[in-house]
Design a protein around this motif. Structure first.
Motif, short mmCIF file in Angstrom:
data_model
loop_
_atom_site.label_atom_id
_atom_site.label_comp_id
_atom_site.label_asym_id
_atom_site.label_seq_id
_atom_site.Cartn_x
_atom_site.Cartn_y
_atom_site.Cartn_z
N VAL A 179 5.58 12.09 1.08
CA VAL A 179 4.37 10.99 1.27
C VAL A 179 4.49 10.33 2.24
O VAL A 179 5.45 9.39 2.47
CB VAL A 179 4.12 10.16 -0.10
CG1 VAL A 179 2.88 9.17 0.17
CG2 VAL A 179 4.07 11.04 -1.20
N LEU A 222 -2.89 4.26 4.57
CA LEU A 222 -2.69 2.69 4.30
C LEU A 222 -3.86 1.90 4.76
O LEU A 222 -3.71 0.74 5.23
CB LEU A 222 -1.34 2.10 4.92
CG LEU A 222 -0.28 3.07 4.33
CD1 LEU A 222 1.07 2.30 5.08
CD2 LEU A 222 -0.13 3.24 2.89
N MET A 254 3.40 7.78 5.82
CA MET A 254 2.91 6.57 5.89
C MET A 254 2.22 6.29 7.23
O MET A 254 2.73 6.42 8.25
CB MET A 254 3.71 5.36 5.69
CG MET A 254 4.68 5.22 4.34
SD MET A 254 3.49 5.75 3.07
CE MET A 254 4.80 5.94 1.61
N GLU A 273 2.02 1.90 -3.27
CA GLU A 273 1.11 2.30 -4.37
C GLU A 273 1.08 3.72 -4.23
O GLU A 273 0.77 4.57 -5.15
CB GLU A 273 -0.06 1.51 -3.97
CG GLU A 273 -1.27 1.78 -4.96
CD GLU A 273 -0.74 1.59 -6.37
OE1 GLU A 273 -0.28 0.52 -6.57
OE2 GLU A 273 -1.56 2.11 -7.10
N ALA A 274 0.79 4.12 -2.66
CA ALA A 274 0.63 5.69 -2.61
C ALA A 274 1.68 6.43 -3.00
O ALA A 274 1.77 7.44 -3.85
CB ALA A 274 0.72 5.98 -1.05
N GLU A 300 1.66 6.54 -7.13
CA GLU A 300 0.31 7.33 -7.53
C GLU A 300 0.75 8.85 -7.48
O GLU A 300 0.65 9.60 -8.36
CB GLU A 300 -0.78 7.12 -6.39
CG GLU A 300 -1.92 7.94 -6.92
CD GLU A 300 -2.41 7.58 -8.23
OE1 GLU A 300 -2.20 6.60 -8.73
OE2 GLU A 300 -2.82 8.68 -8.92
N ARG A 348 0.72 -1.19 0.04
CA ARG A 348 0.12 0.15 0.02
C ARG A 348 1.03 1.14 0.05
O ARG A 348 0.51 2.26 -0.68
CB ARG A 348 -0.86 -0.07 1.19
CG ARG A 348 -1.95 -1.20 1.16
CD ARG A 348 -2.91 -1.00 2.38
NE ARG A 348 -3.68 -2.23 2.34
CZ ARG A 348 -4.53 -2.59 3.71
NH1 ARG A 348 -4.62 -1.77 4.38
NH2 ARG A 348 -5.40 -3.62 3.63
N ALA A 349 1.89 1.25 0.72
CA ALA A 349 2.85 2.47 0.86
C ALA A 349 3.28 2.68 -0.64
O ALA A 349 3.48 3.81 -0.85
CB ALA A 349 4.08 1.94 2.02
N ALA A 364 -0.51 9.22 3.77
CA ALA A 364 -1.13 7.84 3.23
C ALA A 364 -1.51 7.07 4.33
O ALA A 364 -0.72 6.29 5.06
CB ALA A 364 -0.21 7.17 2.35
#
Ligand SMILES: NC(=O)C1=CN([C@@H]2O[C@H](COP(=O)(O)OP(=O)(O)OC[C@H]3O[C@@H](n4cnc5c(N)ncnc54)[C@H](OP(=O)(O)O)[C@@H]3O)[C@@H](O)[C@H]2O)[C@@H](O)CC1
Ligand SMILES: Nc1ncnc2c1ncn2[C@@H]1O[C@H](COP(=O)(O)OP(=O)(O)O)[C@@H](O)[C@H]1O
Ligand SMILES: [K+]
Length: 494
Positions: A186, A212, A188, A32-33, A36, A29-30, A210
């Motif tokens: 960004v 998560l 987490m 992905e953020a 993105e 997930r991290a 993010a």
């Protein structure tokens, strides 16, 4: 979002989640953020801008390498440069590393960075995150120095800009040690205090949280106090009101040579809505020709009709000044202690005892050097942990403590802290702190609890600096006398 989490809390949340979902999920997930955010930036940059990720030895590097993999899948020209050619020791990062190599992925060495910088890449900083344990050195330090000389390259920090302490906002190894300067961080799981105060303000850039997918607001360690929270504290002035409805502030200060300090505090008090403002100066009455409504009081006169006292601005440290402070501390009125009032307390254990046993609302507004005197440390030590020292000062005095400067920190004796998400280097000029002391006193006089008066006052003051900088982009040239009008604007309900 306003919740701030210390590293220990983030680690606990991370463990809890890994127990529930298994390892690797959070890193997925991290990454992905990060991918993105990088994709969004890359779309704004010239076509074919390369993306270069700096990959450290821990899970921060794992986030970076997995983000590169995801960016390549989306068709972006992303590349990895690793600090070390050997596999990472952290389990999740190691798994990513093996997957990457199994698919034939290449990892360059960090000393290849200069050649990439000629192509103005988008840089992803995955050197170190919350696991940074000591100052950057060797190839990591060299990479940061090279990036400092290439400010035209946009940089996204993963979790924390490498070199910044996520809990304190200080640079690990001291103010001159290397640390990434990012345009965007960004971060987490939850926001970190160390992204919002002190040196970090020149390193974190914009902060994107993010989450998560972890719900955790109740576990917060502190608060980032911004516009949304400030607006909740603002109350409209009742239609059926009069000057007595908004409290009377007594400003005690303004000795010969520094009369202006008390007058600035008085202007601040008025700007924040006080019904009446009085000034008591030790060397005879002082006047503000531009503010004929300000009233004077004899220095030895009592506190009749007063709702809050602001003491210390330009007060001096004479015996007379000490006596006035003793009387103010003894009174049952809400009190703001600034400047020389703080210095007098630092020098006199009897005054310090009186402060510590005071029951009425009390706000201390030291800049880092004043805080250092009160705590018996150096201002460098204060800056190395602004939050820890604000908490120590609140615990030592029983008062609400506001350590001023970039990313002002307010702490309460019960261990709560807030970082003020407003401010500007435009405020770095003489007299602006005097205005703030008056603003907070006016809010106290209007019956606001000390913690709210300190937070709202400091937020409005910081926002006033931001408002000024909007029309003066260099940030230079603000005079403290211009500030009160801007504070009034900042205090307008949205
Ligand atoms: N687990 C997960 O699922 C998730 C993890 N997440 C991500 O993980 C990050 C935390 O990872 P982490 O704990 O591995 O720490 P990290 O910051 O990468 O560095 C530690 C390594 O660096 C080393 N080292 C330290 N200082 C050094 C120095 N000055 N110079 C040289 N080496 C130094 C240290 O070695 P040692 O001190 O043992 O020598 C160790 O090898 C976090 O910030 C976030 O990005 C999140 O995305 C959430 C999901
Ligand atoms: N770089 C900066 N960023 C944000 N705020 C700043 C900065 N420098 C100074 N300030 C603010 O300006 C004020 C200065 O107060 P202080 O140092 O007491 O000055 P003075 O005693 O001259 O009034 C404080 O509110 C502080 O937070
Ligand atoms: K980082």
């Amino acid at each position: 979002m306003s919740a701030l989490f210390r590293t220990a809390t983030i680690r606990a949340l991370e463990r809890e989640c890994i127990d529930r979902l298994g390892g690797g999920v959070l890193m997925e997930r991290a990454a992905e953020a990060v991918a993105e955010a990088a994709a969004r930036s890359a779309r704004r940059l010239p076509r074919a801008t390369p993306i270069v990720a700096l990959v450290g030895p821990g899970n921060n590097g794992g986030d970076a390498l997995l983000a590169v993999s995801k960016l390549r899948e989306r068709g972006f020209p992303a590349h990895a440069l690793a600090l070390s050619g050997t596999e990472p020791s952290a389990a999740d990062a190691r798994a990513v590393w093996h997957r990457w190599h199994a698919r034939g992925g290449a990892v360059g060495a960090l000393d290849g960075l200069p050649a990439w910088l000629e192509r103005r890449p988008l840089v992803l900083d995955g050197l170190f995150g919350i696991g940074l344990g000591r100052a950057l050195e060797g190839a990591a330090a060299q990479a940061v120095r090279l990036l400092d000389q290439a400010p035209q390259c946009e940089t996204i920090a993963i979790d924390v800009p490498s070199g910044v302490d996520a809990d304190t906002g200080a640079i690990v190894g001291g103010p001159d040690a290397p640390a990434i300067r990012a345009d965007l961080t960004v971060t987490m799981i939850g926001d970190k205090p160390g992204l919002h105060t002190g040196a970090a303000l020149d390193h974190a850039g914009a902060v994107l949280v993010a989450g998560l997918g972890l719900a955790h607001e109740t576990a917060a360690d502190g608060e980032l106090f911004g516009r949304a929270l400030a607006m909740k504290l603002l109350r409209p002035r009742a239609r059926d009101s009069h000057k007595g409805s908004f409290g009377s502030v007594l400003v005690v200060g303004g000795a010969a040579g520094t009369a202006g300090a008390a007058l600035l505090a008085a202007r601040g008090a008025q700007a924040a809505g006080a019904g009446k403002v009085f000034v008591a100066a030790p060397d005879g009455p002082v006047f503000d020709p531009g503010q004929p409504q300000l009233m004077t009081r004899g220095f030895e006169a009592g506190h009749e009709g007063i709702d809050a006292i602001c003491i210390g601005c330009g007060l001096g440290r004479s015996a007379k000044a000490g006596d006035a402070l003793e009387r103010a501390l003894r009174s049952a009125l809400p009190l703001v202690l600034d400047a020389d009032a703080l210095n007098l307390v630092a020098d006199d254990p009897a005054l310090a005892r009186q402060l510590a046993t005071r029951a009425a609302p009390t706000v201390l507004t030291p800049h880092p050097l004043e805080a250092a005197r009160l705590l018996g440390v150096s201002s460098r030590e204060i800056q190395s942990d602004r939050i820890g020292h604000a908490l120590a000062l609140a615990a030592q005095t029983g008062a609400t403590a506001l350590i001023k400067g970039a990313g002002s920190v307010m702490a309460l004796p019960d261990g709560c802290f807030s970082i003020l998400a407003a401010g500007s280097p435009a405020l770095a000029t003489a007299g602006t702190g005097d205005v703030l002391a008056g603003v907070i006193a006016a809010l106290l006089a209007q019956r606001m609890p000390a913690a709210d008066a300190a937070r709202l006052g400091a937020w409005a003051h910081g926002s006033a600096g931001e408002l000024w900088q909007r029309s003066h982009p260099s940030g230079a040239g603000l005079s403290a006398a211009e500030l009160p009008a801007l504070v009034t604007s900042a205090l307008a309900p949205a």
